[in-house]
Motif scaffolding. Structure first.
Motif, PDB file in Angstrom:
ATOM      1  N   ALA A 148     -10.822  -3.543  -4.963  1.00 33.57           N
ATOM      2  CA  ALA A 148     -11.702  -3.501  -3.746  1.00 33.57           C
ATOM      3  C   ALA A 148     -11.262  -2.147  -2.811  1.00 33.57           C
ATOM      4  CB  ALA A 148     -11.619  -4.843  -2.949  1.00 33.57           C
ATOM      5  N   PHE A 149     -10.163  -1.871  -2.574  1.00 32.62           N
ATOM      6  CA  PHE A 149      -9.734  -0.676  -1.709  1.00 32.62           C
ATOM      7  C   PHE A 149     -10.406   0.548  -2.506  1.00 32.62           C
ATOM      8  CE2 PHE A 149      -6.075  -1.992   1.391  1.00 32.62           C
ATOM      9  CZ  PHE A 149      -7.228  -3.072   1.937  1.00 32.62           C
ATOM     10  N   TYR A 165      -3.516   8.967 -12.065  1.00 32.82           N
ATOM     11  CA  TYR A 165      -2.559   8.174 -11.617  1.00 32.82           C
ATOM     12  C   TYR A 165      -2.112   6.876 -12.351  1.00 32.82           C
ATOM     13  CZ  TYR A 165       0.345   6.162  -8.190  1.00 32.82           C
ATOM     14  OH  TYR A 165       1.524   5.278  -7.472  1.00 32.82           O
ATOM     15  N   LEU A 166      -3.274   6.042 -12.571  1.00 28.01           N
ATOM     16  CA  LEU A 166      -3.103   4.660 -12.971  1.00 28.01           C
ATOM     17  C   LEU A 166      -3.041   4.811 -14.432  1.00 28.01           C
ATOM     18  CD1 LEU A 166      -5.566   2.806 -10.674  1.00 28.01           C
ATOM     19  CD2 LEU A 166      -3.031   3.011 -10.498  1.00 28.01           C
ATOM     20  N   PHE A 167      -4.037   5.306 -15.075  1.00 28.90           N
ATOM     21  CA  PHE A 167      -4.075   5.498 -16.574  1.00 28.90           C
ATOM     22  C   PHE A 167      -3.634   6.451 -17.355  1.00 28.90           C
ATOM     23  CE2 PHE A 167      -7.892   3.321 -14.411  1.00 28.90           C
ATOM     24  CZ  PHE A 167      -7.401   1.937 -14.596  1.00 28.90           C
ATOM     25  N   GLY A 176      -5.433   1.531  -2.306  1.00 28.60           N
ATOM     26  CA  GLY A 176      -5.978   0.998  -3.741  1.00 28.60           C
ATOM     27  C   GLY A 176      -5.042   1.268  -5.014  1.00 28.60           C
ATOM     28  N   ALA A 177      -4.943   2.605  -5.104  1.00 26.97           N
ATOM     29  CA  ALA A 177      -4.222   3.171  -6.109  1.00 26.97           C
ATOM     30  C   ALA A 177      -2.687   2.590  -6.033  1.00 26.97           C
ATOM     31  CB  ALA A 177      -4.194   4.599  -6.271  1.00 26.97           C
ATOM     32  N   ALA A 178      -2.335   2.501  -4.948  1.00 24.27           N
ATOM     33  CA  ALA A 178      -0.700   2.156  -4.926  1.00 24.27           C
ATOM     34  C   ALA A 178      -0.720   0.818  -5.234  1.00 24.27           C
ATOM     35  CB  ALA A 178      -0.241   2.343  -3.315  1.00 24.27           C
ATOM     36  N   VAL A 214       0.678  -1.255   0.049  1.00 22.54           N
ATOM     37  CA  VAL A 214      -0.010  -0.037   0.024  1.00 22.54           C
ATOM     38  C   VAL A 214       1.031   1.234  -0.090  1.00 22.54           C
ATOM     39  CG1 VAL A 214      -1.837  -1.163   1.231  1.00 22.54           C
ATOM     40  CG2 VAL A 214      -0.343   0.159   2.516  1.00 22.54           C
ATOM     41  N   LYS A 215       2.173   1.108   0.023  1.00 23.77           N
ATOM     42  CA  LYS A 215       3.336   2.452  -0.163  1.00 23.77           C
ATOM     43  C   LYS A 215       2.700   3.142   1.036  1.00 23.77           C
ATOM     44  CE  LYS A 215       3.970   2.362  -5.140  1.00 23.77           C
ATOM     45  NZ  LYS A 215       3.912   3.044  -6.352  1.00 23.77           N
ATOM     46  N   LEU A 216       3.107   2.540   2.188  1.00 23.66           N
ATOM     47  CA  LEU A 216       2.316   3.167   3.313  1.00 23.66           C
ATOM     48  C   LEU A 216       3.077   4.485   3.817  1.00 23.66           C
ATOM     49  CD1 LEU A 216       0.884   2.502   6.099  1.00 23.66           C
ATOM     50  CD2 LEU A 216       2.747   1.692   7.385  1.00 23.66           C
ATOM     51  N   ARG A 217       4.480   4.836   3.582  1.00 26.02           N
ATOM     52  CA  ARG A 217       4.865   6.142   3.484  1.00 26.02           C
ATOM     53  C   ARG A 217       4.091   7.232   2.570  1.00 26.02           C
ATOM     54  NH1 ARG A 217      11.067   4.964   3.574  1.00 26.02           N
ATOM     55  NH2 ARG A 217      10.286   3.621   1.974  1.00 26.02           N
TER      56      ARG A 217
END
Length: 306
Positions: free
Chosen positions: A113-114, A141-143, A73-75, A26-29
């Motif tokens: 899902a997230f 971001y994604l596309f 979710g994006a991460a 989830v790339k927490l930072r």
């Protein structure tokens, strides 16, 4: 007794490992930074009409929950899309997907899902505008940004757009609208990202090139344009950082702090552009990660009632 202790130790190691995998997934930072900037945007937008923080804790909580789910979710989906490229870079080959710690299908389902849960919770429990801004963040971001990384050096500028939207989401959550004051926060995050990422991309330019990513430091052999980008966007950042004061969102203490922080950040950018060494790139990177929380902290401490 000894066997029980060993089992407990093994269980603790398994849990720690699972947490490390999840944190990386989830790339927490990065997700934490998204939540912090969303929180600052929300707090900065509060007025006498909207009520104070205490009166808006429930809305803030739902805003952070939805935004956090969306960011996580994006991460995950970003890593799903880039799993083959991450496997080629030393800095990312140990991530959960290229390392095999989690399967691609599981990551796709979890990330999807997230993201859906985040958008639904924002639309149902905050407001539709925040959900729309969240959807724009996710899509760009994604596309847009993610595939553009393999096609154009302009990906950094485009990628700064979704990266700058979280504080605007926080603002829209508190006020139910976006206005010029809210856009000043977007501007600060937008311009901050460029020198921050130029430092990272210069440090790992060989890794990025090996993976097939087209970053400016990869194609800018002498580094002149990379240095100019770092300086110009730091100057733009300094200007953007003064807007909250000129628009009477914050007071004099913020103004003084913003000017001092901006000059220190600019000095790091100028130093980087002059010698383009790994040492100067690291200084610029550390200057960027010190600058942003201090500036946002000043904004919170010296906020005026508007």
């Amino acid at each position: 007794m000894g066997k029980s202790i060993q089992q407990a130790e093994n269980s603790a190691k398994t849990k720690a490992s699972a947490w490390e995998i999840f944190s990386e997934l989830v790339k927490l930072r990065l997700t934490a930074l998204v939540l912090i900037t969303t929180l600052v945007g929300f707090y900065a937008a509060l007025t006498n009409e909207t009520g104070g923080l205490a009166q808006n804790l429930a809305k803030l909580g739902m805003t952070l929950l939805g935004t956090g789910l969306l960011a996580a979710g994006a991460a995950i989906l970003n890593q799903y899309l880039e799993r083959e490229y991450d496997a080629r870079m030393n800095r990312t080959l140990d991530r959960p997907l290229p390392s095999g710690a989690i399967g691609a299908e599981a990551a796709l389902l979890l990330g999807g899902a997230f993201s859906v849960l985040g958008l639904l919770s924002l639309s149902a429990w905050v407001n539709l505008l925040v959900a729309v801004l969240g959807a724009v963040t996710l899509v760009t971001y994604l596309f847009v940004y993610t595939p553009l990384k393999r096609k154009s050096e302009w990906n950094t500028i485009i990628g700064a757009i979704p990266g700058a939207l979280p504080p605007l989401m926080g603002w829209a959550a508190a006020r139910g609208q976006v206005d010029p004051l809210g856009w000043t926060l977007f501007g600060i995050l937008f311009f901050w990202q460029v020198p921050h990422f130029m430092a990272i991309a210069w440090l790992y330019r060989e890794d990025y090139a090996k993976a097939g990513f087209v970053m400016l430091p990869n194609v800018d052999e002498d580094g002149v344009r990379t240095g100019r980008q770092a300086i110009s966007h730091t100057v733009f950042l300094m200007i953007a950082s003064l807007m909250p004061f000129t628009m009477k969102l914050v007071g004099t203490a913020y103004l003084v702090g913003a000017v001092l922080l901006g000059l220190l950040f600019l000095a790091a950018a100028v130093s980087f552009s002059r010698d383009l060494s790994r040492q100067s790139a690291r200084r610029l990177f550390f200057a960027s990660i010190i600058y942003l929380p201090l500036l946002l902290g000043l904004m919170v401490v010296d906020k005026l009632g508007v």
